[in-house]
Design an enzyme around this catalytic site. Structure first.
Site, PDB file in Angstrom:
ATOM      1  N   HIS A 319       0.863  -1.180   0.000  1.00  0.00           N
ATOM      2  CA  HIS A 319       0.000   0.000   0.000  1.00  0.00           C
ATOM      3  C   HIS A 319       0.893   1.221   0.000  1.00  0.00           C
ATOM      4  O   HIS A 319       1.806   1.326   0.814  1.00  0.00           O
ATOM      5  CB  HIS A 319      -0.908  -0.007   1.231  1.00  0.00           C
ATOM      6  N   ARG A 339      -6.493  10.290   0.019  1.00  0.00           N
ATOM      7  CA  ARG A 339      -6.195  10.832  -1.316  1.00  0.00           C
ATOM      8  C   ARG A 339      -7.469  11.021  -2.133  1.00  0.00           C
ATOM      9  O   ARG A 339      -7.593  11.974  -2.877  1.00  0.00           O
ATOM     10  CB  ARG A 339      -5.205   9.912  -2.041  1.00  0.00           C
TER      11      ARG A 339
END
Ligand SMILES: Cc1cc2nc3c(=O)[nH]c(=O)nc-3n(C[C@H](O)[C@H](O)[C@H](O)COP(=O)(O)OP(=O)(O)OC[C@H]3O[C@@H](n4cnc5c(N)ncnc54)[C@H](O)[C@@H]3O)c2cc1C
Ligand code: SF4
Ligand code: SF4
Ligand code: FES
Lengths: 533, 224
Positions: A319, A339
């Site tokens: 990740h 994000r």
């Protein structure tokens, strides 16, 4: 405030460029740029970190070295240790693993009217499912369709997934959301019932459904409550350590071990479902991990030893945004939703160095490049990291957005004095997800008769890379499918006879023939973190 | 020299590096954890822990995986606490006030001591969410209890014997299923799929040669 003054200084640079960075729409990389970036910087491409298997059904295939050691390890038991003729448990469907996939399978098997039972290594719900923050995908909006979802998932997985599995995944997605909603899962909705959905890395439509940033926890605790309401037996702190076969070579149960007393028990079953989740705690290539304590790839070992084939076990998901600082939460996940909500990735000079919503493998490789070849990382005692500019979320969407949409993140950093509404955070890739696993068909069957697999332990659904939100989805869709098909199969299967553990010796002989002399015992069950003085 | 602190695990003294969590401090001391350790990340509630600082009055509760060790910390883990979980059929029950009365009548014995709120490891307004549950305000109970990790620490302190996290679990399921608005586009899409509306489209994609599907993927339109 950071406890290290230098970090507060560097964070100021990020703040100064925030307005300018916010209005920027960074270019997405071309297909060629992505390919060369991955080849040079993604951990999956580091050949010396892999081992070619020399025993078992995947002989000749490469897998991460730590996994190879376990796959080619010795059983924890021998046939003499247990009396297979006097099972401690007798059931129709035995479900190994108490995460989202196991719980979904149990509910469906119970619904089908057969006897189901869950055994799990820790407690039910102590699982990766509980930790999923970001969300779950489903193409249920008017501007979206299962076909578009198919293209995103298949392309995101580098065109390597099994098409029939992707079809199942996307076609059953809306129904999976409805099933959860009807069980009482609280999805984020507008006042008129419209689902609040966002983008995730690699999605072409906003189809990420969430329950704040506790999506997995909200799903897992609801499924657990439902399992308990149905009176399905759940045996906690009990790990499967070996699959049992019957006289025809079909799966017929498992040898279990009480994690506390080490007592061995025998469970006989007409069908067996492996739902043991991922492998983060094997710390491939020394990476920290976002996974729960029991993520040690046990299911892969159990299945492999009785002849179930692995698919894409060599591809892992790092990740891109694991916590890079502080130490207490090093490696812990910073959800992609940060994000999705508008925070950008920024280097030591305060410059945005990529589009924040590229697929995960590309983003991770790009961060690694920024910190190594480009020399633009921020150094701490823990290593190099880049900024994730969280205050940009409120700069764009207004005050209160962070507390409302990502409260778990705010709390996680808040405990260490970092206010993510005001200060950017440091991130670096963390070992997150096992893209591959035991190869399955749409009905979750493996190559071994009466043996099923679902969830993160299964392989083929996501090809060589999984998109955020497709895993929680796969856990529900294939977890349910495993329950449905394993129950149907159990109905037409007689109580298994001639239970045997002969495969252990067979496998040992194969190891010896391949010249493998090992004292590694597997499955691992739990990582060894206790310090030996 | 590393900065060390003295902690007392179940009363026994250990010196551990500052900056560790209670969980990693236990491992540093040599404990091989089985119970009391699940997600290691603040989500599962397996690692409920109570502590008191030497010579201080106040009793604290926390999640061991989320809490830094402090000098003079006396630590006892609470890896299991007997909660009462009532059995019900979510399809049969309705979000009425009576349902709490039937399943968890003890919530009406709350004496308002606020011990649950004071001790909550997630800093939730526990007494308040129980008050909402008493009044059948399940949406409010759900909202206030949303971050509950079901660690059970609140229940360990409750003189009325209430199993708060189970009460909240019921409220959230009632809210999610019955009180929150229905989603029309979801129902619609499920129906379309059951009618086979997308089969052909997806079949076509499944048949396409890799080069063609790559082209489709790389040029697909991305919603802003
Ligand atoms: C921090 C984090 C965030 C994530 N966020 C998202 C997200 O936003 N969206 C998304 O789609 N996906 C996300 N994922 C991925 C997703 O949550 C997992 O892939 C998925 O939940 C796995 O479910 P599972 O049921 O297969 O495995 P798990 O939920 O891990 O359950 C496996 C269970 O099996 C048990 N077990 C293991 N070995 C044995 C054994 N030998 N015997 C008995 N029991 C055993 C384990 O203890 C556990 O209970 C995230 C994952 C993590 C770690
Ligand atoms: S409400 Fe109770 S069970 Fe829930 S987190 Fe707080 S202390 Fe733990
Ligand atoms: S601890 Fe029990 S009695 Fe006290 S306020 Fe909380 S619920 Fe009421
Ligand atoms: S181990 Fe899960 S909350 Fe601490």
């Amino acid at each position: 405030m950071y406890k290290i003054e230098k970090l507060n200084e560097l964070a100021k640079i990020v703040a100064e460029k925030r307005a300018e960075n916010a209005s920027l729409e960074p270019r997405r990389m071309t297909a060629e740029e992505k390919d060369s970036l991955l080849a040079e910087f993604h951990p999956d491409y580091k050949q010396n970190e892999f081992t070619v298997l020399s025993a078992g059904v995947n002989k000749g295939d490469k897998v991460p070295t730590q996994l190879a050691e376990l796959l080619q390890g010795k059983s924890r038991i021998s046939s003499k240790d247990v009396d297979l003729s006097a099972p401690d448990y007798d059931t129709d469907v035995l479900i190994i693993g108490g995460g989202g996939a196991g719980a979904s399978a149990a509910i469906e098997a119970d619904q089908a009217g057969v006897k189901a039972m869950i055994v799990t290594k820790l407690r039910i719900g102590d699982a990766n499912t509980m930790m999923a923050e970001g969300g779950i995908q489903a193409a249920d909006k008017p501007n979206d369709s299962p076909a578009i979802h198919y293209l995103d998932a298949f392309g995101g997985g580098h065109f390597a997934a099994k098409p029939e599995l992707v079809n199942t995944l996307v076609s059953k997605a809306p129904e999976a959301i409805k099933w959860l909603n009807d069980l009482g899962v609280e999805f984020d909705k507008e006042a008129d019932g419209t689902m609040i959905t966002t983008h995730g890395g690699g999605t072409s439509r906003k189809r990420m459904h969430a329950a704040k940033d506790y999506t997995g926890a909200e799903i897992m605790r609801t499924l657990r409550d439902e399992v308990l309401n149905r009176g399905i037996p759940v045996v906690d702190f009990t790990a499967a350590v070996e699959i049992i076969l019957d006289s025809s070579g079909n799966a017929a149960g498992a040898v279990l071990m009480n994690m506390e007393t080490k007592e061995l028990l025998v469970a006989r079953a007409k069908t067996v479902i492996i739902a043991t989740g991922g492998a983060g705690r094997l710390h491939y290539q020394g990476f920290p991990t976002s996974n729960h304590y029991g993520a040690t790839a046990d299911g892969l070992i159990l299945g492999y030893r009785v002849g179930a084939k692995l698919l894409y076990a060599d591809t892992l998901q790092y990740h891109p945004t694991g916590t890079g600082y502080p130490e207490q939460i090093f490696g812990a996940l910073v959800t992609e939703k940060v994000r999705s909500l508008g925070a950008k990735l920024v280097n030591i000079d305060g410059d945005v160095f990529m589009h924040p919503l590229e697929t995960r493998d590309v983003t991770a490789a790009s961060i690694i490049r920024e910190c190594t070849a480009n020399g633009k990382g921020i150094e701490t005692d823990l290593g190099s990291a880049v900024w994730l500019d969280t205050p940009m979320i409120e700069y764009k969407n207004g005050e209160g957005t962070i507390e409302k949409r990502i409260p778990a993140m705010m709390r996680m950093f808040g405990k260490y004095g970092i206010d993510i509404r005001k200060e950017p955070i440091l991130v670096y890739p963390t070992l997150h997800y096992q893209n591959g696993g035991l190869e399955i068909n749409p009905d979750c069957s493996t190559g071994v008769e009466n043996l099923y697999a679902a969830g993160e332990a299964a392989g083929g659904i996501h090809g060589r890379n999984r998109l955020m939100g497709n895993s929680l989805l796969d856990v529900i869709v294939f977890g349910r499918n495993a329950g449905i098909y394993a129950a149907a199969k159990a109905k037409e299967t007689a109580v298994p006879e001639g239970l045997t553990l002969e495969h252990i010796e067979r496998f040992n002989n194969e190891l010896a023939a391949a010249g493998l002399d090992t004292d590694v015992q597997s499955p691992m069950l739990l990582p060894k973190y206790a310090r030996k003085s | 020299m590393e900065n060390k602190v003295n902690v007392f695990l179940f009363g026994k003294k250990y010196q551990v590096p500052a900056g560790l969590t209670i969980m990693t401090a236990m491992e540093y001391a040599g404990y091989e954890l089985v119970r009391g350790c699940g997600c290691r990340n603040g989500f599962c509630g397996a690692c409920a822990t109570i502590y008191r600082i030497k010579d201080k009055q106040e009793l604290h509760a926390c999640l061991a995986c989320q809490t830094e060790v402090q000098e003079g910390m006396y630590v006892a883990t609470l890896p299991f606490f007997p909660l009462v979980k009532k059995i019900y059929d979510i399809n049969e029950i309705k979000p009425t006030e009576q349902i709490m009365m039937q399943l968890y009548p003890e919530i009406y014995c709350c004496i308002g001591c606020n011990a649950c709120t004071k001790v909550c490891t997630q800093e939730l307004s526990v007494m308040q969410y129980i008050a909402h549950a008493q009044r059948g305000e399940y949406d409010k109970c759900a909202e206030l209890s949303f971050d509950c990790v079901m660690c059970g620490v609140c229940s360990s302190r409750c003189p009325a014997g209430i199993s708060h996290p189970q009460v909240a679990m019921l409220a959230r399921r009632l809210n999610g299923k019955y009180i929150a608005p229905d989603c029309a586009h979801l129902e619609e899409r499920v129906k379309e799929i059951n009618d086979g509306m997308y089969n052909e489209l997806i079949e076509k994609l499944m048949q396409k040669p890799v080069e063609e599907i790559k082209e489709l993927y790389n040029t697909r339109e991305i919603e802003k």
